[in-house]
Every structure is written in structure tokens, then in C-alpha cells.
Motif scaffolding. Structure first.
Motif, PDB file in Angstrom:
ATOM      1  N   LYS A   1      -8.668  12.430  -5.976  1.00  0.00           N
ATOM      2  CA  LYS A   1      -8.930  11.346  -5.127  1.00  0.00           C
ATOM      3  C   LYS A   1      -8.070   9.991  -5.383  1.00  0.00           C
ATOM      4  O   LYS A   1      -7.759   9.403  -4.454  1.00  0.00           O
ATOM      5  CB  LYS A   1     -10.391  10.881  -5.318  1.00  0.00           C
ATOM      6  CG  LYS A   1     -11.585  12.202  -4.739  1.00  0.00           C
ATOM      7  CD  LYS A   1     -13.025  11.509  -5.024  1.00  0.00           C
ATOM      8  CE  LYS A   1     -14.048  12.537  -4.566  1.00  0.00           C
ATOM      9  NZ  LYS A   1     -15.285  12.150  -4.806  1.00  0.00           N
ATOM     10  N   ILE A   2      -7.950  10.319  -6.587  1.00  0.00           N
ATOM     11  CA  ILE A   2      -6.872   8.910  -6.943  1.00  0.00           C
ATOM     12  C   ILE A   2      -5.435   8.863  -6.393  1.00  0.00           C
ATOM     13  O   ILE A   2      -4.903   8.086  -5.827  1.00  0.00           O
ATOM     14  CB  ILE A   2      -6.761   9.043  -8.554  1.00  0.00           C
ATOM     15  CG1 ILE A   2      -7.917   8.449  -9.310  1.00  0.00           C
ATOM     16  CG2 ILE A   2      -5.818   8.069  -9.071  1.00  0.00           C
ATOM     17  CD1 ILE A   2      -8.109   8.630 -10.880  1.00  0.00           C
ATOM     18  N   GLU A   3      -5.069  10.241  -6.480  1.00  0.00           N
ATOM     19  CA  GLU A   3      -3.845  10.432  -5.811  1.00  0.00           C
ATOM     20  C   GLU A   3      -3.703   9.989  -4.071  1.00  0.00           C
ATOM     21  O   GLU A   3      -2.905   9.510  -3.586  1.00  0.00           O
ATOM     22  CB  GLU A   3      -3.245  12.018  -6.026  1.00  0.00           C
ATOM     23  CG  GLU A   3      -1.983  12.328  -5.252  1.00  0.00           C
ATOM     24  CD  GLU A   3      -0.836  11.586  -6.101  1.00  0.00           C
ATOM     25  OE1 GLU A   3       0.225  11.645  -5.451  1.00  0.00           O
ATOM     26  OE2 GLU A   3      -1.101  11.659  -7.272  1.00  0.00           O
ATOM     27  N   GLU A   4      -4.890  10.194  -3.741  1.00  0.00           N
ATOM     28  CA  GLU A   4      -5.115  10.058  -2.154  1.00  0.00           C
ATOM     29  C   GLU A   4      -5.167   8.499  -1.979  1.00  0.00           C
ATOM     30  O   GLU A   4      -4.634   8.054  -1.155  1.00  0.00           O
ATOM     31  CB  GLU A   4      -6.351  10.742  -1.727  1.00  0.00           C
ATOM     32  CG  GLU A   4      -6.404  12.427  -1.492  1.00  0.00           C
ATOM     33  CD  GLU A   4      -7.356  12.742  -1.177  1.00  0.00           C
ATOM     34  OE1 GLU A   4      -8.675  12.113  -1.004  1.00  0.00           O
ATOM     35  OE2 GLU A   4      -7.583  14.077  -0.765  1.00  0.00           O
ATOM     36  N   GLU A   5      -5.774   7.982  -3.014  1.00  0.00           N
ATOM     37  CA  GLU A   5      -6.086   6.433  -2.948  1.00  0.00           C
ATOM     38  C   GLU A   5      -4.786   5.763  -3.253  1.00  0.00           C
ATOM     39  O   GLU A   5      -4.553   4.822  -2.596  1.00  0.00           O
ATOM     40  CB  GLU A   5      -6.988   6.114  -4.229  1.00  0.00           C
ATOM     41  CG  GLU A   5      -7.447   4.768  -3.924  1.00  0.00           C
ATOM     42  CD  GLU A   5      -8.109   4.015  -2.907  1.00  0.00           C
ATOM     43  OE1 GLU A   5      -7.852   2.989  -2.606  1.00  0.00           O
ATOM     44  OE2 GLU A   5      -8.714   4.959  -2.064  1.00  0.00           O
ATOM     45  N   ILE A   6      -3.837   6.361  -4.014  1.00  0.00           N
ATOM     46  CA  ILE A   6      -2.712   5.724  -4.572  1.00  0.00           C
ATOM     47  C   ILE A   6      -1.728   5.867  -3.263  1.00  0.00           C
ATOM     48  O   ILE A   6      -0.979   4.723  -2.885  1.00  0.00           O
ATOM     49  CB  ILE A   6      -1.908   6.558  -5.566  1.00  0.00           C
ATOM     50  CG1 ILE A   6      -2.599   6.233  -6.885  1.00  0.00           C
ATOM     51  CG2 ILE A   6      -0.369   6.111  -5.724  1.00  0.00           C
ATOM     52  CD1 ILE A   6      -2.101   6.982  -8.052  1.00  0.00           C
ATOM     53  N   SER A   7      -1.830   6.939  -2.676  1.00  0.00           N
ATOM     54  CA  SER A   7      -1.070   7.339  -1.347  1.00  0.00           C
ATOM     55  C   SER A   7      -1.326   6.053  -0.273  1.00  0.00           C
ATOM     56  O   SER A   7      -0.297   5.637   0.314  1.00  0.00           O
ATOM     57  CB  SER A   7      -1.119   8.376  -0.647  1.00  0.00           C
ATOM     58  OG  SER A   7      -0.431   9.549  -1.942  1.00  0.00           O
ATOM     59  N   ARG A   8      -2.800   5.949  -0.199  1.00  0.00           N
ATOM     60  CA  ARG A   8      -3.040   5.002   0.706  1.00  0.00           C
ATOM     61  C   ARG A   8      -2.743   3.771   0.396  1.00  0.00           C
ATOM     62  O   ARG A   8      -2.326   2.795   1.339  1.00  0.00           O
ATOM     63  CB  ARG A   8      -4.574   5.114   0.847  1.00  0.00           C
ATOM     64  CG  ARG A   8      -5.416   4.379   1.952  1.00  0.00           C
ATOM     65  CD  ARG A   8      -6.717   4.272   1.999  1.00  0.00           C
ATOM     66  NE  ARG A   8      -7.263   3.743   0.469  1.00  0.00           N
ATOM     67  CZ  ARG A   8      -7.300   2.314  -0.015  1.00  0.00           C
ATOM     68  NH1 ARG A   8      -7.084   1.615   1.192  1.00  0.00           N
ATOM     69  NH2 ARG A   8      -8.143   2.182  -0.746  1.00  0.00           N
ATOM     70  N   LYS A   9      -2.940   3.101  -0.758  1.00  0.00           N
ATOM     71  CA  LYS A   9      -2.626   1.960  -1.127  1.00  0.00           C
ATOM     72  C   LYS A   9      -1.030   1.654  -0.886  1.00  0.00           C
ATOM     73  O   LYS A   9      -0.667   0.636  -0.501  1.00  0.00           O
ATOM     74  CB  LYS A   9      -3.159   1.638  -2.667  1.00  0.00           C
ATOM     75  CG  LYS A   9      -4.492   1.608  -2.636  1.00  0.00           C
ATOM     76  CD  LYS A   9      -4.943   0.929  -4.015  1.00  0.00           C
ATOM     77  CE  LYS A   9      -6.442   0.719  -4.307  1.00  0.00           C
ATOM     78  NZ  LYS A   9      -6.947  -0.051  -5.369  1.00  0.00           N
ATOM     79  N   LEU A  10      -0.231   2.501  -1.552  1.00  0.00           N
ATOM     80  CA  LEU A  10       1.117   2.403  -1.426  1.00  0.00           C
ATOM     81  C   LEU A  10       1.438   2.265   0.041  1.00  0.00           C
ATOM     82  O   LEU A  10       2.584   1.512   0.346  1.00  0.00           O
ATOM     83  CB  LEU A  10       1.978   3.668  -1.928  1.00  0.00           C
ATOM     84  CG  LEU A  10       1.810   3.965  -3.541  1.00  0.00           C
ATOM     85  CD1 LEU A  10       2.576   4.995  -3.924  1.00  0.00           C
ATOM     86  CD2 LEU A  10       2.801   2.574  -4.063  1.00  0.00           C
TER      87      LEU A  10
ATOM     88  N   ASN B   1       8.335   5.115  -8.232  1.00  0.00           N
ATOM     89  CA  ASN B   1       7.614   5.840  -9.136  1.00  0.00           C
ATOM     90  C   ASN B   1       6.854   5.063 -10.317  1.00  0.00           C
ATOM     91  O   ASN B   1       5.610   5.542 -10.692  1.00  0.00           O
ATOM     92  CB  ASN B   1       8.702   6.760  -9.769  1.00  0.00           C
ATOM     93  CG  ASN B   1       9.180   7.706  -8.735  1.00  0.00           C
ATOM     94  OD1 ASN B   1       8.653   8.345  -7.864  1.00  0.00           O
ATOM     95  ND2 ASN B   1      10.710   8.109  -9.205  1.00  0.00           N
ATOM     96  N   GLU B   2       7.490   3.879 -10.538  1.00  0.00           N
ATOM     97  CA  GLU B   2       6.805   3.155 -11.635  1.00  0.00           C
ATOM     98  C   GLU B   2       5.711   2.580 -11.146  1.00  0.00           C
ATOM     99  O   GLU B   2       4.520   2.279 -11.944  1.00  0.00           O
ATOM    100  CB  GLU B   2       7.748   2.027 -12.113  1.00  0.00           C
ATOM    101  CG  GLU B   2       9.064   2.409 -12.767  1.00  0.00           C
ATOM    102  CD  GLU B   2       9.955   1.325 -13.278  1.00  0.00           C
ATOM    103  OE1 GLU B   2       9.791   0.333 -12.725  1.00  0.00           O
ATOM    104  OE2 GLU B   2      10.950   1.701 -13.914  1.00  0.00           O
ATOM    105  N   ALA B   3       5.714   2.115  -9.812  1.00  0.00           N
ATOM    106  CA  ALA B   3       4.467   1.656  -9.291  1.00  0.00           C
ATOM    107  C   ALA B   3       3.173   2.660  -9.282  1.00  0.00           C
ATOM    108  O   ALA B   3       1.972   2.324  -9.312  1.00  0.00           O
ATOM    109  CB  ALA B   3       4.484   1.004  -7.867  1.00  0.00           C
ATOM    110  N   ARG B   4       3.752   3.832  -8.630  1.00  0.00           N
ATOM    111  CA  ARG B   4       2.759   4.911  -8.672  1.00  0.00           C
ATOM    112  C   ARG B   4       1.836   5.370  -9.929  1.00  0.00           C
ATOM    113  O   ARG B   4       0.968   5.465 -10.087  1.00  0.00           O
ATOM    114  CB  ARG B   4       3.545   6.297  -8.210  1.00  0.00           C
ATOM    115  CG  ARG B   4       2.473   7.502  -7.917  1.00  0.00           C
ATOM    116  CD  ARG B   4       2.835   8.608  -7.514  1.00  0.00           C
ATOM    117  NE  ARG B   4       3.673   8.666  -6.106  1.00  0.00           N
ATOM    118  CZ  ARG B   4       4.890   8.426  -5.668  1.00  0.00           C
ATOM    119  NH1 ARG B   4       5.533   8.343  -6.722  1.00  0.00           N
ATOM    120  NH2 ARG B   4       5.129   8.342  -4.527  1.00  0.00           N
TER     121      ARG B   4
END
Length: 587
Positions: A557-566, A526-529
């Protein structure tokens, strides 16, 4: 935990490993001693036998016999009680005193007991049977003084009746070996023969020799018995009888007694008169005879050994047994056997005395071994006193009986100690159960909850209580077996409970740690997200001017990018692990 019961513990332990006091209750009455049964066999009568067996001391035996209706019984009664009462008197010509009778109350002196025997009156010799011969022969053999009672002067008829007194030499065998000479046998017969006393009743003549010189009664008798020839129709037979009397009875005497009462009718009821009521002349003669008889009465002996009443009873039984088998008993063999029987009887009495005085009641077991040994030793000493109580001992027989008694004692003490040990085990096992059962139950229920000091305190208290109340030699075996099994089990149960408790607590801690690790992981994600989101927002605000609607689209888009990067970060971590794993394999 293993079952804790007395039965189970008892099984595990074993898996691991009647002189009787003789009261002188005499009866002042005649008792039959020997009788003839319907088959002509002699029988020792219980009442007479029991009276004799009471007498453990030496006896002198006075017996009387003679023709019927000559006052034998009345003479004995005067000797016993100075009266006519005592032995039955018979005035009926067809009746007689059968067999041999004994007076039930002996005269006690410092030296011995004097007993009196009365024998059936002799019939004419032509009517005497072989059974009668045995009776008179036995009567002679049993007495230490034999009184021959007849009326009037010594004549052919009275001498002929004397043949019965010599019958014991015909009925009894006096040999010792096959090479015995007649002289040796005759000497033994005379040695075993009683003192012979001839009493001449209703005697009123003055006794003188051919020259008118007064003679004593004994001299008068001796003169007749020693006549070189004897006239009469049975002169030869009479001479043989006199020679037999002289040969057999080495010690002889004679007394004369006048008529006791003046009237014939009074004589028919002699039992109704006391000695003091009789004629003075008779009293004087009788007193002289009585004093001489009682003071000079020797103790009865067989083969040189003085005889007790008990021995005499046994001897009579043994010799009768042989006589009834139509055999001629050997005096010395019968006497030896009678002595053995006496010792065997004493041995049985000693065993009975021992059993009566053991004072070891199985109902009150257990006892301490020391107490048992002391009691049994005391009882043994009382028993041995009986075995060694024979006045004239046969040392070989006494030693044999003592050895037999010792064997009996050894077996009894072994059995008594064994029973006591078993009783001790049973008692102590029951005590263990009552003492330790509460502690065992507390251990099973988890009462101590890991408090070892508390449990050990209770255990030691129970042990002290057991040591205080335990009894007998089985106390150590019982507590040892109990400790080996149940103390180990109890302690093992106690520590197993502690171990189980620690295991449970460790499992709970492991679960809690796992939960904490999972919460920490989620928190880090959660902290990383949130950091990624914050970084994008800051970048947009600084470099790109956007409105709210645009920002919302950008956020998606950011949420999707976050998910992708995570996801890429997560996949990258896995690749690093795999790469390290591959490197490990390659190396």
C-alpha cells in the motif's frame, strides 16, 4: 582547398594581368664577272660578284680590251704575276674570252685594292652586236684605267676599233635634268670616263716627227688623234672616232712594248715564260709601264664618290638589270639606287650580326632583365657598326637605316623580354610547386594538428628557399599570385581544422552534460522515494504495531501511495509551470 598545380597557377597569373665577318679568302685565278646568256642578256656571275663583295675598301680598276689575238690576257698576266699564267690565253681564231673576267686576287696597297678586268676580244666592227656593245660599254664604265691593247703602229684599223671604248656614252644616260645642255652632258661623260692608256705591242719602230726629232709614245698617239684631217676610205668616220676619244678621255697616255720573245713558236706559248725569261728590252719597257700604271692608277669613282668593291658589285647588278630591260640606264639614278641597296644589305647584315651576338638562348631562360638588356645593347652596338661602316657616307640613308635598325631592335627586345618573363613565370611556378607542395600536403593531412607556430616556421623556410632559387622578372608575379590564392587557402584550412576540432569537442561535452543531468534526476527521484518509504515505516512502527505479514501488505500500500504522491508531486510541478506560463501570458 583549391587545386594547386603549375597549370592552374599559371592560368591565374595571366588572367590577373641574324655583320657577317668577311674573310679575305681571295683566289689567284680568273673568275667570270659578267657573261651573256643564250638570250643575249647580261648576267652578273656569282663567283666574280662574291669576290668583289669581299672588298669593303676602295678599289682601283684596271681593265684591258682590244682586238682578238693581240695578247691582252698575256699582258694582264704579266701585270699580275710577272708570268704568262693567269687569265686564259686563246690561240684558236674561233674562240674568245666571253664577257668580262676578274682576277680573283687583288693587289692590296695602303690606299686601295687594285683589281684587274679582262674583256673578250673585239671582232670586226661589222660583227659587233648590241650585246657586245653593252659589254664594252660596261667595261669602260667600270674601269678607272682602261688599257687599249693593239699590235704595231696606230693605223686606221686600230682607230676604228677604238669606237667600242666610246660606247659607254651611248649605252649609259648621263643626264640629270631635262634642261641639261650637250656641254654639261659631255662634261659629265668625261668626268666619269677612265684614264685611257694605249699599249702598242710588238712595236719596233723609232718614233720621230717630220723633222726626225724623237717623240715619246704619248706624243706619237696625240699627234695622230689630233690630226686635222685623216686620209683613208673611212676618213670621216675615223675623224669622228678620234674626236670622241679626245672629248671623252681627257687623261690619256701611250706605251710601246717590243716583241717579248725572239721566236714565233715561243710567242704561241707565252704562258710558259716568266718575265725574267723574256728579252731585256721588253723587260725594261714593261717595268716602266707597270710602275707607271700601278702608281698612277686612280680609285674608281661614280658621281665623284670613291667606290668600294662591295658597292661596285651592287652597281653592276643594278645597271645590268636595267640594260636587260632594253632601257638606257641613267648612271646617277642607278648609282643612287645601288647605294640604297648597299645600305639595305648592310642593314640585313647588321640584323644578322645582332642576332648572332645576342647570346640569349631561349633554352637557358630565364635571365634577369638587366642581363638581357646589357647583352642586347652590346649586340646592337656591333650591328650599328656595320650600318655606319660605309667609307663614303650617305648621311640621309645612314640615318634611315639606323632608324630601321632601332625599330628592329625595339621589337626584338620587346619580344625577348616577353619570352623571358614567360619563361621566368614557368620556372618559378615549377619551383613554387616543388617548395610548397610538401607543406600543402601536410596541411591537407592535418599534420600540424593546430600547431600554428610549426606550420608558420615551415612556410617561412619555404619562402626563403623560393627567394633564393627564383629567377627572372616573373618571380614576384608568381609568388604574389601563389600567396593570394594558396597561402590564404592553406591558412584558412589550418584554422578551419582547429575550429572543427573545437566544435567536435563541444558537442561531446554537451552530450556528457545531458547524461549527467539525467543521472542526477534519477538519483533525486530514488532519494525522494526512499525518504517516503522510510517515513511510512517509521510512522507505522511508532503508532501501529504490525507483524511482518501485515508489514508486507502495508508496504505494498505504501508503494502505491508513494507512486500516487510522486505522481501528484510531478503533476503539481507541471501545474505550477503552467500557472506561471499563464501568468506570463496574462501579464
Amino acid at each position: 582547398m583549391e587545386e594547386f598545380t603549375v597549370k592552374a597557377l599559371f592560368a591565374s597569373i595571366h588572367k590577373a594581368e641574324i655583320e657577317e665577318s668577311c674573310l679575305e679568302s681571295y683566289q689567284p685565278t680568273p673568275l667570270q664577272l659578267v657573261r651573256l646568256d643564250e638570250n643575249g642578256h647580261l648576267q652578273l656571275c656569282p663567283e666574280g660578284r662574291d669576290m668583289l663583295k669581299q672588298i669593303s675598301g676602295r678599289v682601283a680598276v684596271i681593265g684591258i680590251y682590244g682586238p682578238q689575238r693581240t695578247g691582252k690576257s698575256s699582258l694582264l698576266n704579266l701585270l699580275i704575276s710577272d708570268s704568262g699564267n693567269g687569265f686564259d690565253l686563246s690561240h684558236n681564231p674561233s674562240s674568245r674570252t666571253e664577257g668580262i673576267w676578274i682576277w680573283g686576287q687583288p693587289i692590296r696597297t695602303k690606299e686601295n685594292y687594285i683589281i684587274f678586268l679582262d674583256c673578250e676580244g673585239t671582232k670586226s666592227l661589222s660583227q659587233t652586236s648590241s650585246s657586245d656593245a653593252k659589254i664594252f660599254g660596261l667595261m669602260t664604265l667600270l674601269t678607272s684605267v682602261l688599257i687599249y691593247n693593239s699590235k704595231g703602229v696606230i693605223d686606221e684599223d686600230s682607230i676604228n676599233q677604238l669606237v667600242l671604248a666610246t660606247l659607254f656614252a651611248e649605252v649609259i644616260d648621263f643626264t640629270i635634268g631635262y634642261a641639261d645642255s650637250k656641254v654639261e652632258i659631255d662634261e659629265r661623260i668625261s668626268a666619269e670616263a677612265p684614264k685611257f692608256i694605249w699599249v702598242l705591242r710588238d712595236f719596233h719602230l723609232s718614233i720621230t716627227d717630220d723633222n726626225g726629232k724623237p717623240l715619246s709614245a704619248k706624243e706619237y698617239m696625240e699627234n695622230i688623234l689630233t690630226l686635222p684631217t685623216y686620209m683613208g676610205k673611212n676618213a670621216e668616220k675615223n675623224t669622228k672616232i678620234r674626236e670622241s676619244i679626245l672629248q671623252i678621255f681627257k687623261e690619256r697616255d701611250c706605251y710601246t712594248l717590243p716583241v717579248p720573245l725572239d721566236r714565233i713558236k715561243e710567242l704561241e706559248n707565252l704562258e710558259n715564260y716568266e718575265l725574267q725569261d723574256m728579252r731585256t728590252k721588253f723587260q725594261t719597257s714593261f717595268d716602266k709601264f707597270k710602275v707607271s700604271l700601278l702608281e698612277g692608277c686612280p680609285n674608281k669613282k661614280f658621281n665623284g664618290s670613291e667606290v668600294s668593291g662591295n658597292q661596285l658589285a651592287i652597281f653592276i647588278q643594278e645597271i645590268i638589270s636595267v640594260l636587260n630591260e632594253a632601257e638606257r640606264p641613267n648612271l646617277y639614278q642607278v648609282w643612287e639606287h645601288a647605294i640604297r641597296v648597299q645600305y639595305e644589305e648592310l642593314l640585313n647584315k647588321a640584323k644578322d650580326k645582332y642576332m648572332e651576338n645576342k647570346n640569349i638562348d631561349p633554352a637557358f631562360m630565364p635571365f634577369e632583365d638587366k642581363e638581357i638588356l646589357e647583352k642586347l645593347q652590346a649586340a646592337k652596338d656591333l650591328g650599328l657598326e656595320i650600318v655606319t661602316s660605309v667609307p663614303h657616307k650617305d648621311l640621309d640613308l645612314e640615318l634611315e637605316m639606323c632608324e630601321n635598325f632601332q625599330e628592329f631592335f625595339n621589337e626584338d627586345i620587346k619580344m625577348t623580354l616577353k619570352n623571358n618573363f614567360a619563361a621566368s613565370e614557368a620556372y618559378n611556378l615549377s619551383l613554387i610547386e616543388s617548395v610548397y607542395r610538401p607543406i600543402i600536403e601536410k596541411v591537407d593531412e592535418g599534420y600540424y594538428n593546430g600547431d600554428f607556430e610549426n606550420m608558420e616556421t615551415d612556410w617561412i623556410k619555404a619562402l626563403r628557399q623560393y627567394e633564393k632559387e627564383a629567377k627572372g622578372p616573373g618571380r614576384f608575379a608568381a609568388i604574389s599570385e601563389f600567396s593570394r590564392i594558396h597561402q590564404h587557402d592553406a591558412y584558412a584550412k589550418f584554422f578551419q581544422d582547429i575550429l572543427d576540432k573545437f566544435k567536435n569537442e563541444l558537442d561531446i561535452l554537451r552530450i556528457k552534460d545531458k547524461e549527467c543531468q539525467e543521472r542526477l534526476r534519477l538519483q533525486k527521484e530514488n532519494e525522494a522515494r526512499q525518504k517516503i518509504i522510510n517515513d511510512y515505516i517509521e510512522d507505522l512502527q511508532e503508532n501501529v504495531g504490525v507483524n511482518d505479514d501485515q508489514l508486507e501488505g502495508l508496504l505494498k500500500k505504501i508503494e502505491e501511495e508513494i507512486s500516487r504522491k510522486l505522481k501528484e508531486r510531478k503533476d503539481g510541478s507541471k501545474q505550477k509551470v503552467n500557472k506561471k506560463g499563464c501568468q506570463c501570458v496574462v501579464s
